[in-house]
Design an enzyme around this catalytic site. Structure first.
Site, short mmCIF file in Angstrom:
data_model
loop_
_atom_site.label_atom_id
_atom_site.label_comp_id
_atom_site.label_asym_id
_atom_site.label_seq_id
_atom_site.Cartn_x
_atom_site.Cartn_y
_atom_site.Cartn_z
CE LYS A 139 0.17 2.70 14.49
NZ LYS A 139 -0.15 2.57 13.06
CB SER A 151 -11.04 1.32 8.64
OG SER A 151 -10.34 1.33 7.41
CD GLU A 166 -1.05 0.93 3.56
OE1 GLU A 166 -1.61 1.98 3.24
OE2 GLU A 166 -1.08 0.47 4.72
CG ASP A 187 -8.43 -0.52 5.78
OD1 ASP A 187 -8.61 0.12 4.74
OD2 ASP A 187 -7.46 -0.34 6.55
N1 PSU Z 1 -2.81 1.76 10.36
C1 PSU Z 1 -1.51 1.94 10.55
N2 PSU Z 1 -0.79 2.69 9.67
C2 PSU Z 1 -1.37 3.25 8.57
C3 PSU Z 1 -2.76 3.00 8.36
C4 PSU Z 1 -3.43 2.26 9.27
O1 PSU Z 1 -0.96 1.45 11.53
O2 PSU Z 1 -0.69 3.93 7.79
C5 PSU Z 1 -3.42 3.53 7.12
C6 PSU Z 1 -3.71 2.39 6.14
O3 PSU Z 1 -3.56 2.87 4.83
C7 PSU Z 1 -5.17 2.06 6.41
C8 PSU Z 1 -5.72 3.43 6.71
O4 PSU Z 1 -5.81 1.46 5.33
O5 PSU Z 1 -4.69 4.07 7.47
C9 PSU Z 1 -7.00 3.37 7.49
O6 PSU Z 1 -7.52 4.64 7.57
P1 PSU Z 1 -9.06 4.86 8.01
O7 PSU Z 1 -9.08 4.52 9.48
O8 PSU Z 1 -9.32 6.31 7.75
O9 PSU Z 1 -9.88 3.94 7.16
MN MN Z 2 -12.69 6.38 9.27
#
Ligand code: PSU
Ligand code: MN
Length: 300
Positions: A155, A136, A21, A138
């Site tokens: 995390k 997320s 990524e 994700d």
């Molecule tokens: N968690 C980490 N480091 C990161 C991310 C997540 O420890 O860099 C990044 C990844 O690209 C993940 C995104 O897909 O943050 C998730 O963001 P959000 O919570 O806004 O979906």
């Molecule tokens: Mn979000």
């Protein structure tokens, strides 16, 4: 999509390829070290005998595999915005640059025919999601995208228990690598246990093969590889910075897609770089392991 010639050749020949990524490069790691680290992540994949395919969007076009100029632009150009799956089309229409999250990377990797994907940490359910609904993409993307994501769990800035529950609901399998404890990124053990684990890349590849045969290959899988013991963040420092960071995010009224980058940056500053070292160590280990799994999968 533009598939880098080296990646296209490897895919055509059925050789091992690992997707990487780019949000971690542009928004997850500090400049200027991020460029060097991005190259090292690719090198880790190569050291296992696989071809790296870092995924990002340049001038609106999804790129599967970046040359050095492109990697440079994503890392230091300042033009790339953080892009999740739903934004790929908008960015394409305005011909912008984007660094792809786990969700967007997984989507594009699967379309290109890449199964194994390495990153640092997965996104998940944020603390307070009961009120904010901040979860997320994700997670929902993995529920319909056939990739294996090698990561170090999620995390502790997130609600880890809720994230694991959502992964279960979404039919995303979670497998520990040589552990029955779900890792918490900077720490090897989140306090949550796992029902399944593998001991070798070959066993992980066997899961992928079985899933191909049994038709459960429409869903994603998470392979949770804990941070190497010597690279773990000091637990007391971690807990203190986490509590302060969450309070700072609330005080600064940060929300939506800015929350994760804000907290990562807070950790980097407040641990005086210790969190970056930990982050680098785990992501390099994940890239190497993903390379080994891709090699085992290609040969099975
Ligand atoms: N968690 C980490 N480091 C990161 C991310 C997540 O420890 O860099 C990044 C990844 O690209 C993940 C995104 O897909 O943050 C998730 O963001 P959000 O919570 O806004 O979906
Ligand atoms: Mn979000």
């Amino acid at each position: 999509m533009r598939i880098h010639p080296e990646v296209a050749e490897a895919l055509d020949a059925g050789r091992a390829v690992v997707a990487l990524e780019s949000t971690i490069i542009s928004h997850g790691l500090p400049r200027p070290d991020n460029l060097r680290i991005a190259r090292e992540i690719e090198q880790s994949v190569r050291s296992a005998g696989a071809v790296p395919a870092t995924i990002a969007i340049l001038d609106g076009q999804p790129h599967i595999g970046l040359d050095d100029d492109a990697l440079h632009r994503i890392a230091t150009g300042g033009t790339a915005i953080k892009v999740s799956v739903r934004e790929i089309a908008m960015l394409a229409a305005v011909a912008g640059d984007g660094a792809t999250t786990v969700a967007a990377t997984a989507h594009l990797a699967a379309r290109a025919g890449i199964t194994v994907f390495a990153t640092g940490g997965l996104g998940g359910v944020h603390r307070g999601a009961r009120d904010s609904y901040d979860e997320s993409a994700d997670l929902t993307t993995l529920s319909r995208t056939p990739v294996l994501v090698v990561c170090s769990g999620v995390k502790s800035i997130l609600d880890i228990g809720a994230t694991l529950e959502r992964l279960e609901t979404l039919s995303v399998g979670v497998i520990g690598y040589r552990t029955d404890r779900f890792p918490a990124f900077y720490l090897a053990d989140s306090g949550f246990s796992l029902d399944w684990w593998v001991q070798t890349p070959k066993q992980a590849a066997a899961v992928l093969r079985a899933r191909d045969r049994l038709g459960t290959d429409r869903f994603g899988l998470v392979l949770a590889n804990p941070i190497p013991a010597e690279a773990e963040l000091d637990r007391e420092l971690h807990d203190r910075v986490l509590a302060d960071g969450l309070a700072a995010a609330q005080a600064a009224d940060v929300h939506g897609k800015d929350v994760t980058p804000f907290l990562l940056d807070y950790f980097h500053r407040e641990t005086h770089g210790a969190s970056v070292s930990a982050n680098v160590a785990l992501v390099l280990a994940n890239a190497r392991l993903a390379g080994e799994i891709a090699v085992a999968y290609a040969g099975s």
